[in-house]
Design a protein around this motif. Structure first.
Motif, PDB file in Angstrom:
ATOM      1  N   VAL A 194       0.845  -1.202   0.129  1.00 46.11           N
ATOM      2  CA  VAL A 194       0.077   0.096   0.044  1.00 46.11           C
ATOM      3  C   VAL A 194       0.882   1.144   0.078  1.00 46.11           C
ATOM      4  O   VAL A 194       1.814   1.380   0.935  1.00 46.11           O
ATOM      5  CB  VAL A 194      -0.960   0.004   1.328  1.00 46.11           C
ATOM      6  CG1 VAL A 194      -1.687   1.257   1.283  1.00 46.11           C
ATOM      7  CG2 VAL A 194      -1.992  -1.171   1.264  1.00 46.11           C
ATOM      8  N   GLU A 249       0.944   5.248   0.339  1.00 49.15           N
ATOM      9  CA  GLU A 249       0.144   6.344   0.819  1.00 49.15           C
ATOM     10  C   GLU A 249       1.040   7.512   0.839  1.00 49.15           C
ATOM     11  O   GLU A 249       2.042   7.521   1.200  1.00 49.15           O
ATOM     12  CB  GLU A 249      -0.388   5.958   2.466  1.00 49.15           C
ATOM     13  CG  GLU A 249      -1.012   7.102   3.054  1.00 49.15           C
ATOM     14  CD  GLU A 249      -1.319   6.658   4.602  1.00 49.15           C
ATOM     15  OE1 GLU A 249      -2.307   7.193   5.047  1.00 49.15           O
ATOM     16  OE2 GLU A 249      -0.652   5.809   5.174  1.00 49.15           O
ATOM     17  N   HIS A 250       0.295   8.566   0.156  1.00 52.54           N
ATOM     18  CA  HIS A 250       0.926   9.699   0.182  1.00 52.54           C
ATOM     19  C   HIS A 250       0.297  11.187   0.017  1.00 52.54           C
ATOM     20  O   HIS A 250      -1.071  10.867  -0.257  1.00 52.54           O
ATOM     21  CB  HIS A 250       1.749   9.800  -1.212  1.00 52.54           C
ATOM     22  CG  HIS A 250       1.162   9.771  -2.507  1.00 52.54           C
ATOM     23  ND1 HIS A 250       0.480  10.632  -3.313  1.00 52.54           N
ATOM     24  CD2 HIS A 250       0.473   8.705  -3.014  1.00 52.54           C
ATOM     25  CE1 HIS A 250      -0.276  10.363  -4.204  1.00 52.54           C
ATOM     26  NE2 HIS A 250      -0.116   9.012  -4.093  1.00 52.54           N
ATOM     27  N   GLN A 269      -4.095   7.132  -1.177  1.00 55.49           N
ATOM     28  CA  GLN A 269      -3.683   5.438  -0.992  1.00 55.49           C
ATOM     29  C   GLN A 269      -4.026   4.787  -1.844  1.00 55.49           C
ATOM     30  O   GLN A 269      -5.175   4.763  -2.670  1.00 55.49           O
ATOM     31  CB  GLN A 269      -4.521   4.945   0.291  1.00 55.49           C
ATOM     32  CG  GLN A 269      -3.851   3.977   1.026  1.00 55.49           C
ATOM     33  CD  GLN A 269      -4.739   3.528   2.393  1.00 55.49           C
ATOM     34  OE1 GLN A 269      -5.980   3.392   2.081  1.00 55.49           O
ATOM     35  NE2 GLN A 269      -4.072   3.572   3.674  1.00 55.49           N
ATOM     36  N   ARG A 270      -2.958   3.952  -2.385  1.00 59.48           N
ATOM     37  CA  ARG A 270      -2.998   2.935  -3.529  1.00 59.48           C
ATOM     38  C   ARG A 270      -2.496   1.690  -3.436  1.00 59.48           C
ATOM     39  O   ARG A 270      -1.235   1.643  -2.830  1.00 59.48           O
ATOM     40  CB  ARG A 270      -2.591   3.817  -4.665  1.00 59.48           C
ATOM     41  CG  ARG A 270      -2.182   3.016  -6.158  1.00 59.48           C
ATOM     42  CD  ARG A 270      -2.618   3.834  -7.143  1.00 59.48           C
ATOM     43  NE  ARG A 270      -2.590   3.098  -8.445  1.00 59.48           N
ATOM     44  CZ  ARG A 270      -3.123   3.542  -9.567  1.00 59.48           C
ATOM     45  NH1 ARG A 270      -3.169   4.759  -9.849  1.00 59.48           N
ATOM     46  NH2 ARG A 270      -3.218   2.606 -10.516  1.00 59.48           N
ATOM     47  N   GLN A 271      -3.182   0.662  -3.744  1.00 56.60           N
ATOM     48  CA  GLN A 271      -2.446  -0.796  -3.486  1.00 56.60           C
ATOM     49  C   GLN A 271      -1.587  -0.949  -4.732  1.00 56.60           C
ATOM     50  O   GLN A 271      -2.252  -0.678  -5.900  1.00 56.60           O
ATOM     51  CB  GLN A 271      -3.734  -1.811  -3.232  1.00 56.60           C
ATOM     52  CG  GLN A 271      -2.933  -3.113  -2.871  1.00 56.60           C
ATOM     53  CD  GLN A 271      -4.245  -3.850  -2.525  1.00 56.60           C
ATOM     54  OE1 GLN A 271      -5.165  -3.524  -2.203  1.00 56.60           O
ATOM     55  NE2 GLN A 271      -3.870  -5.105  -2.414  1.00 56.60           N
ATOM     56  N   CYS A 302       6.630   9.225   0.182  1.00 51.77           N
ATOM     57  CA  CYS A 302       5.390   8.539   0.494  1.00 51.77           C
ATOM     58  C   CYS A 302       5.553   7.651   1.600  1.00 51.77           C
ATOM     59  O   CYS A 302       6.665   7.491   2.217  1.00 51.77           O
ATOM     60  CB  CYS A 302       5.006   7.642  -0.730  1.00 51.77           C
ATOM     61  SG  CYS A 302       6.177   6.562  -1.460  1.00 51.77           S
ATOM     62  N   LYS A 303       4.822   6.814   1.852  1.00 54.36           N
ATOM     63  CA  LYS A 303       5.008   5.664   2.838  1.00 54.36           C
ATOM     64  C   LYS A 303       4.534   4.227   2.142  1.00 54.36           C
ATOM     65  O   LYS A 303       3.480   4.314   1.516  1.00 54.36           O
ATOM     66  CB  LYS A 303       3.871   5.754   4.063  1.00 54.36           C
ATOM     67  CG  LYS A 303       4.260   6.935   5.020  1.00 54.36           C
ATOM     68  CD  LYS A 303       3.224   6.951   6.077  1.00 54.36           C
ATOM     69  CE  LYS A 303       3.829   8.126   7.121  1.00 54.36           C
ATOM     70  NZ  LYS A 303       3.768   7.779   8.419  1.00 54.36           N
ATOM     71  N   ASP A 315       3.730   0.453   2.788  1.00 51.57           N
ATOM     72  CA  ASP A 315       3.434  -0.030   3.951  1.00 51.57           C
ATOM     73  C   ASP A 315       3.780   0.520   5.480  1.00 51.57           C
ATOM     74  O   ASP A 315       4.379  -0.332   6.269  1.00 51.57           O
ATOM     75  CB  ASP A 315       3.934  -1.678   3.815  1.00 51.57           C
ATOM     76  CG  ASP A 315       3.307  -2.489   2.854  1.00 51.57           C
ATOM     77  OD1 ASP A 315       2.089  -2.175   2.499  1.00 51.57           O
ATOM     78  OD2 ASP A 315       3.796  -3.559   2.516  1.00 51.57           O
TER      79      ASP A 315
END
Length: 143
Positions: free
Chosen positions: A70, A72-73, A93-95, A124-125, A127
């Motif tokens: 995942v 996340e940004h 959020q994007r998988q 971004c992050k 996971d």
């Protein structure tokens, strides 16, 4: 004999013109596509093109890892600038799974006054772990 000399001179002139035109094209970096690896499992794809108003940058990240992650940004995921970066947009959020490509909106920049580099930053992050990557691309203009 004079006919052969004319042909040789014409051939030399044509070859010189072709070489000169190709050397001029090699100096222009705009229109070039670059791919840069970061964080072992990601690729940053960048395409820089000259426009009438300045420079347009197309970019994306591609995930090559085995597990699904995942990302996340804050907007933008990829900041493109001559100097400073801003990541103050809404949270997204994007998988991503193996081979996924996350395309970003095109960035239009004016012609730079002094700078010969476009700076690109990914923040971004993945996971839950912070990821930051910075890259600079040297540019030259065909004007």
């Amino acid at each position: 004999m004079q006919k052969w000399i004319r042909w040789i001179i014409c051939l030399i002139l044509i070859t010189g013109i072709v070489v000169f035109l190709n050397l001029d094209k090699e100096k222009v970096v705009l229109g070039k596509t670059s791919t840069v690896s970061f964080e072992d499992d990601f690729l940053l794809h960048i395409r820089i093109q000259q426009t009438e108003e300045g420079v347009q940058v197309q970019n994306s990240i591609q995930y090559l890892g085995d597990d699904t992650v995942v990302v996340e940004h804050k907007q933008p995921l990829i900041s493109v600038s001559y100097n400073t970066h801003s990541f103050d947009g809404e949270m997204v959020q994007r998988q991503m799974s193996n081979g996924s490509i996350y395309y970003q909106p095109k960035t239009d920049l004016d012609f730079p006054e002094d700078n010969e580099y476009i700076q690109i930053k990914v923040k971004c992050k993945v996971d839950g772990e912070d990821v930051e990557f910075e890259y600079k691309e040297k540019i030259k203009f065909d004007i």
